[in-house]
Each structure stands twice: as structure tokens, then as C-alpha cells.
Design an enzyme around this catalytic site. Structure first.
Site, PDB file in Angstrom:
ATOM      1  N   HIS A 205      45.245  12.314  29.175  1.00  0.00           N
ATOM      2  CA  HIS A 205      45.728  12.019  28.284  1.00  0.00           C
ATOM      3  C   HIS A 205      45.764  14.014  28.073  1.00  0.00           C
ATOM      4  O   HIS A 205      46.592  14.217  27.162  1.00  0.00           O
ATOM      5  CB  HIS A 205      44.382  12.063  27.124  1.00  0.00           C
ATOM      6  CG  HIS A 205      43.255  12.124  27.530  1.00  0.00           C
ATOM      7  ND1 HIS A 205      42.434  11.812  28.872  1.00  0.00           N
ATOM      8  CD2 HIS A 205      42.310  13.586  27.964  1.00  0.00           C
ATOM      9  CE1 HIS A 205      41.507  12.376  28.749  1.00  0.00           C
ATOM     10  NE2 HIS A 205      41.288  12.983  28.534  1.00  0.00           N
TER      11      HIS A 205
ATOM     12  N   CYS B 154      47.246  16.223  34.660  1.00  0.00           N
ATOM     13  CA  CYS B 154      45.692  16.063  34.424  1.00  0.00           C
ATOM     14  C   CYS B 154      45.520  17.203  33.216  1.00  0.00           C
ATOM     15  O   CYS B 154      46.646  17.579  32.867  1.00  0.00           O
ATOM     16  CB  CYS B 154      44.657  15.391  34.985  1.00  0.00           C
ATOM     17  SG  CYS B 154      45.008  16.690  36.268  1.00  0.00           S
ATOM     18  N   GLY B 155      44.214  17.358  32.640  1.00  0.00           N
ATOM     19  CA  GLY B 155      44.372  18.444  32.079  1.00  0.00           C
ATOM     20  C   GLY B 155      44.849  19.179  32.959  1.00  0.00           C
ATOM     21  O   GLY B 155      44.970  20.756  32.203  1.00  0.00           O
TER      22      GLY B 155
ATOM     23  N   GLY C 198      45.215  19.753  36.282  1.00  0.00           N
ATOM     24  CA  GLY C 198      45.095  19.955  37.793  1.00  0.00           C
ATOM     25  C   GLY C 198      44.766  19.294  39.242  1.00  0.00           C
ATOM     26  O   GLY C 198      44.826  18.695  39.928  1.00  0.00           O
TER      27      GLY C 198
ATOM     28  N   GLY D 117      42.149  17.567  39.489  1.00  0.00           N
ATOM     29  CA  GLY D 117      41.404  16.323  40.050  1.00  0.00           C
ATOM     30  C   GLY D 117      42.084  15.213  40.402  1.00  0.00           C
ATOM     31  O   GLY D 117      42.029  15.204  40.843  1.00  0.00           O
TER      32      GLY D 117
ATOM     33  N   HIS E 165      56.578  24.025  53.987  1.00  0.00           N
ATOM     34  CA  HIS E 165      55.965  24.225  55.275  1.00  0.00           C
ATOM     35  C   HIS E 165      54.574  23.609  55.694  1.00  0.00           C
ATOM     36  O   HIS E 165      53.814  22.808  56.797  1.00  0.00           O
ATOM     37  CB  HIS E 165      54.527  25.440  54.828  1.00  0.00           C
ATOM     38  CG  HIS E 165      55.381  26.183  54.842  1.00  0.00           C
ATOM     39  ND1 HIS E 165      54.712  27.509  55.781  1.00  0.00           N
ATOM     40  CD2 HIS E 165      56.565  26.850  54.957  1.00  0.00           C
ATOM     41  CE1 HIS E 165      55.636  28.633  55.091  1.00  0.00           C
ATOM     42  NE2 HIS E 165      57.266  27.922  55.368  1.00  0.00           N
TER      43      HIS E 165
ATOM     44  N   ARG F 216      55.503  24.260  64.615  1.00  0.00           N
ATOM     45  CA  ARG F 216      53.645  24.803  63.899  1.00  0.00           C
ATOM     46  C   ARG F 216      52.855  24.377  62.755  1.00  0.00           C
ATOM     47  O   ARG F 216      52.381  24.079  62.802  1.00  0.00           O
ATOM     48  CB  ARG F 216      54.105  26.524  64.051  1.00  0.00           C
ATOM     49  CG  ARG F 216      54.929  26.971  62.781  1.00  0.00           C
ATOM     50  CD  ARG F 216      54.919  28.450  62.683  1.00  0.00           C
ATOM     51  NE  ARG F 216      55.580  29.243  61.287  1.00  0.00           N
ATOM     52  CZ  ARG F 216      57.015  29.093  61.970  1.00  0.00           C
ATOM     53  NH1 ARG F 216      57.830  28.844  62.945  1.00  0.00           N
ATOM     54  NH2 ARG F 216      57.772  29.525  60.679  1.00  0.00           N
TER      55      ARG F 216
HETATM   56  C1  RB5 Z   1      40.722  15.282  30.859  1.00  0.00           C
HETATM   57  O1  RB5 Z   1      39.789  15.849  29.904  1.00  0.00           O
HETATM   58  C2  RB5 Z   1      40.600  16.376  32.069  1.00  0.00           C
HETATM   59  O2  RB5 Z   1      39.007  16.933  32.013  1.00  0.00           O
HETATM   60  C3  RB5 Z   1      41.132  15.395  32.896  1.00  0.00           C
HETATM   61  O3  RB5 Z   1      42.500  15.818  32.537  1.00  0.00           O
HETATM   62  C4  RB5 Z   1      41.863  16.783  33.713  1.00  0.00           C
HETATM   63  O4  RB5 Z   1      41.761  18.478  33.570  1.00  0.00           O
HETATM   64  C5  RB5 Z   1      40.691  16.546  35.757  1.00  0.00           C
HETATM   65  O5  RB5 Z   1      41.282  17.535  36.794  1.00  0.00           O
END
Ligand code: RB5
Length: 152
Positions: A9, A65-66, A68, A70, A98, A133
Site C-alpha cells: 500500500h 513499499c513506503g 523501500g 523493508g 558492479h 573484481r
Molecule cells: C507500510 O506502511 C510501510 O511500513 C512499508 O511500506 C515500508 O515502508 C516498509 O519498509
């Protein structure tokens, strides 16, 4: 190339633009969800992209994600996936050249549509150079995982 694209979301608003950008670059996007459900969880979409890649249905992935963050560490749990959050174009192409990065993670609450499109262009336009390398360093990355797994 075939590119799996997914978003929770927090990244849903950017996902359509990402799919359009992949297509406009002459690649084949594979939409791995979601649908913008506020209760959804980013690992589920990372899993869908990982499945597409590990079964040969996609060569690269884009997960939004919100932030990036997670998405990037969830994706790196999948063997063979090398993922990172890149919000600058240098990292988006150099990470491939790289480090053989194969999943680009974006923060839908951080970057706007135009920057996201540039990042996707940089990512998909880049190829791993395969220089000794860089291969050596990637082997060391894999060795870290092996070593620490055996400590558990
Ligand atoms: C969702 O609300 C948020 O926690 C998720 O998208 C993200 O940012 C996690 O890294």
C-alpha cells in the site's frame, strides 16, 4: 527482459507508473500485485517477485513499499536476489554494473513519479560488467551468508 513489479500500500501509487515505464522501455512487465489494500504486508509482494524470478518468469524485479527499506531486506533473504533501495540514478545503474543487483527497491513515499521513472530507466539500462573484481566481491558476499548460517 521480463520484469516483475510489485508494491504494498505504501508503494501502490507508483506501481502503475513503474509498469508503464517498464513497458515503454521495451521490456515485459509482470504485475505481482498488490491492489493498494491498506492492510497488506510488503513481504508478501517481495515473495511474489522472488517467486517470479526464481522460477524464471522474470529476470529482474522492482518492489515498491513506503520507504523501500523493508522491501530491500526482505528481498535479500531470497537466494539469488540482490536488492537495494536506490533513490539516486548513480546507484540504480552502478548497483547492477558492479554488484549485479537484480531487484530495485523504491520508496513510494520518498520519490515522485518522474524520479522513479528515471531510476527504473537507469536500472533496466544497466548490465553487470562481470569484471573479476566484482565477481570476487560477490563471492565474498555469498561466503558471509554461508559462514554466519553455520554459526546458528
Ligand atoms: C507500510 O506502511 C510501510 O511500513 C512499508 O511500506 C515500508 O515502508 C516498509 O519498509
Amino acid at each position: 527482459m521480463r520484469v516483475a513489479v510489485a508494491a504494498d500500500h505504501g508503494g501502490f501509487v507508483l506501481k502503475q507508473r513503474a509498469l508503464d515505464e517498464v513497458r515503454s522501455l521495451g521490456h515485459e512487465p509482470l504485475d505481482c500485485g498488490g491492489v493498494g489494500d491498506a492492510g497488506d504486508d510488503y513481504p508478501d509482494f517481495v515473495r511474489a517477485v522472488g517467486e517470479a524470478m526464481t522460477t524464471g518468469r522474470a529476470e529482474r524485479g522492482i518492489v515498491i513499499c513506503g520507504s523501500g527499506v523493508g522491501a530491500s531486506f526482505a528481498a535479500c533473504k531470497i537466494p539469488g536476489i540482490r536488492a537495494a533501495v536506490c533513490h539516486d540514478t548513480y546507484s540504480a545503474h552502478q548497483g547492477v554494473e558492479h554488484d549485479n543487483m537484480n531487484v530495485l527497491c523504491l520508496g513510494g513515499r520518498i520519490v515522485g513519479e518522474e524520479l522513479a521513472a528515471e531510476l527504473i530507466r537507469a536500472f533496466l539500462g544497466a548490465r553487470f560488467t562481470g569484471l573479476d573484481r566484482f565477481v570476487r566481491r560477490l563471492r565474498k558476499v555469498d561466503a558471509i551468508e554461508e559462514e554466519f548460517r553455520s554459526h546458528q
